[in-house]
Design a protein around this motif. Sequence first.
Motif, short mmCIF file in Angstrom:
data_model
loop_
_atom_site.label_atom_id
_atom_site.label_comp_id
_atom_site.label_asym_id
_atom_site.label_seq_id
_atom_site.Cartn_x
_atom_site.Cartn_y
_atom_site.Cartn_z
N ILE A 149 38.77 49.75 43.10
CA ILE A 149 37.78 50.16 42.09
C ILE A 149 38.37 51.33 41.33
N PRO A 150 38.69 51.17 40.05
CA PRO A 150 39.31 52.27 39.30
C PRO A 150 38.32 53.40 39.02
N ILE A 151 38.75 54.60 39.30
CA ILE A 151 38.02 55.81 38.91
C ILE A 151 38.83 56.42 37.76
N ILE A 152 38.30 56.36 36.56
CA ILE A 152 39.04 56.74 35.36
C ILE A 152 38.68 58.17 34.97
N TRP A 153 39.65 59.07 35.02
CA TRP A 153 39.46 60.46 34.62
C TRP A 153 40.02 60.63 33.21
N VAL A 154 39.21 61.18 32.31
CA VAL A 154 39.65 61.30 30.92
C VAL A 154 38.95 62.49 30.27
N GLY A 155 39.67 63.19 29.41
CA GLY A 155 39.08 64.32 28.70
C GLY A 155 38.10 63.86 27.64
N GLU A 156 37.21 64.78 27.26
CA GLU A 156 36.18 64.47 26.25
C GLU A 156 36.81 63.95 24.95
N SER A 157 37.98 64.46 24.59
CA SER A 157 38.60 64.06 23.33
C SER A 157 39.24 62.68 23.40
N ARG A 158 39.26 62.07 24.59
CA ARG A 158 39.76 60.70 24.74
C ARG A 158 38.70 59.81 25.40
N ARG A 159 37.46 60.23 25.26
CA ARG A 159 36.34 59.48 25.85
C ARG A 159 36.41 58.00 25.43
N GLY A 160 36.69 57.76 24.14
CA GLY A 160 36.70 56.39 23.64
C GLY A 160 37.73 55.52 24.33
N VAL A 161 38.90 56.09 24.62
CA VAL A 161 39.94 55.33 25.32
C VAL A 161 39.48 54.98 26.73
N GLY A 162 38.85 55.95 27.41
CA GLY A 162 38.35 55.70 28.76
C GLY A 162 37.25 54.66 28.78
N ILE A 163 36.32 54.76 27.84
CA ILE A 163 35.23 53.79 27.78
C ILE A 163 35.75 52.41 27.45
N ARG A 164 36.68 52.33 26.49
CA ARG A 164 37.24 51.03 26.13
C ARG A 164 37.97 50.42 27.33
N PHE A 165 38.71 51.23 28.10
CA PHE A 165 39.41 50.73 29.28
C PHE A 165 38.41 50.18 30.28
N LYS A 166 37.35 50.94 30.56
CA LYS A 166 36.32 50.46 31.48
C LYS A 166 35.72 49.15 30.99
N ASN A 167 35.38 49.10 29.69
CA ASN A 167 34.77 47.89 29.14
C ASN A 167 35.70 46.68 29.27
N ASP A 168 37.00 46.90 29.01
CA ASP A 168 37.96 45.80 29.13
C ASP A 168 38.12 45.37 30.59
N LEU A 169 38.09 46.32 31.51
CA LEU A 169 38.11 45.96 32.93
C LEU A 169 36.89 45.11 33.26
N GLY A 212 46.85 53.77 23.37
CA GLY A 212 46.08 53.76 24.61
C GLY A 212 45.18 52.54 24.74
N VAL A 213 44.38 52.24 23.71
CA VAL A 213 43.45 51.12 23.83
C VAL A 213 44.20 49.79 23.90
N THR A 214 45.35 49.71 23.22
CA THR A 214 46.13 48.48 23.26
C THR A 214 46.79 48.29 24.62
N PHE A 215 47.49 49.32 25.08
CA PHE A 215 48.20 49.24 26.36
C PHE A 215 47.23 48.97 27.52
N LEU A 216 46.13 49.70 27.55
CA LEU A 216 45.19 49.53 28.66
C LEU A 216 44.46 48.20 28.56
N GLY A 217 44.21 47.72 27.34
CA GLY A 217 43.62 46.40 27.19
C GLY A 217 44.54 45.31 27.72
N ILE A 218 45.83 45.41 27.39
CA ILE A 218 46.80 44.44 27.90
C ILE A 218 46.86 44.51 29.43
N THR A 219 46.77 45.72 29.98
CA THR A 219 46.76 45.88 31.43
C THR A 219 45.62 45.08 32.06
#
Length: 341
Positions: free
Chosen positions: A203-223, A301-308
């Motif tokens: 179960i991934p626990i994604i730590w991300v700064g406020e200024s990259r919130r969108g990347v973290g949320i997009r990664f979670k959504n793609d997962l 970030g959103v591309t790489f993590l989406g491909i992941t």
Amino acid sequence: MVAINLIDYPRWPSLARESILNVPADIRNVKVNIDGRVIDYSGEVDSVVITGMGGSGVVGDIVSDLCWFWDCKVPIIVSKNMRLPRRLSKPLVIAISYSGNTAETIMSANEALSRGYPIIGVTTGGKLSTILSNKGVPVVLVPKASAPRYGLPSLLYPTLIILERFGIASVANELESGISGMERALKAIDEAERLAGELLNAIPIIWVGESRRGVGIRFKNDLNENAKYFAIVSIIPEGAHNDIAAVTTKQVGLRHIAIMGPNDYEGRYLETLLDVVSSFGAKPLVVKLEGSTPLESEMYGVTFLGITTLVLAHLLNVEPISTLPIDRLKEELDKRKLFPV
């Protein structure tokens, strides 16, 4: 390297370039009369409300990220709801729905019209396009993809152009760098495979700064959607005041992963947090966003993590495109007539 179906990701650079051509050059000259009320698009705005859900709604999260780095002239309000925020003065509303049939977004758009706010639709068509076009309201029609989340550049890039046209942010000089970020991520398949292997059966626990919130949320959504995987996002610094307390209990199956971009103002804070997490026995993974501009690193970030997540779906033998529970929920909501649209 295993053979992975990247679906629409290889099209992302062309989707970005094609979609921006559909933003009307004279969008600031629009003036419409709705129910006796004139909505003038040439006026000044004091906020931008970006409304949308799911793969469309993440556009607002990404724009919000970018405004931590850019000199955005007004606040960006991300609205993922069927209502708009109550106390707005002179907002510009950007209603984003890939399908054009998202009930929550259509309700927000209708509310914007009833309040007399300038609104612009970004969509492939559907009811949203029909409703807005019939009232003379600008609609940016964008290219189609296999699903909303796979069409992200065609929703994001017109939104960035709209911000430019309204004088909210100067984005033109970064657009190509954002495309470079996508292209760079498309060459990082080996790294995506390694990361997906680390996340397998965890179960991934994604730590991300406020200024990259969108990347973290997009990664979670793609997962969630691609790999059918639960995941948790902890936004720093807030997560340092609650989520981090849970690391004292050794729960089986968790995998900590941090997302860090160049020049993130929370960078040293996040590094310190990871040191503390490690001191309790966890071994966090770190994904470093590559790029020389905010848009480039964000899109990398959103591309790489989406491909992941597509690689992870492959490892799990999961079909990534379909989202049966979401479809069933929409059907049930429709049957119960919860949305008057």
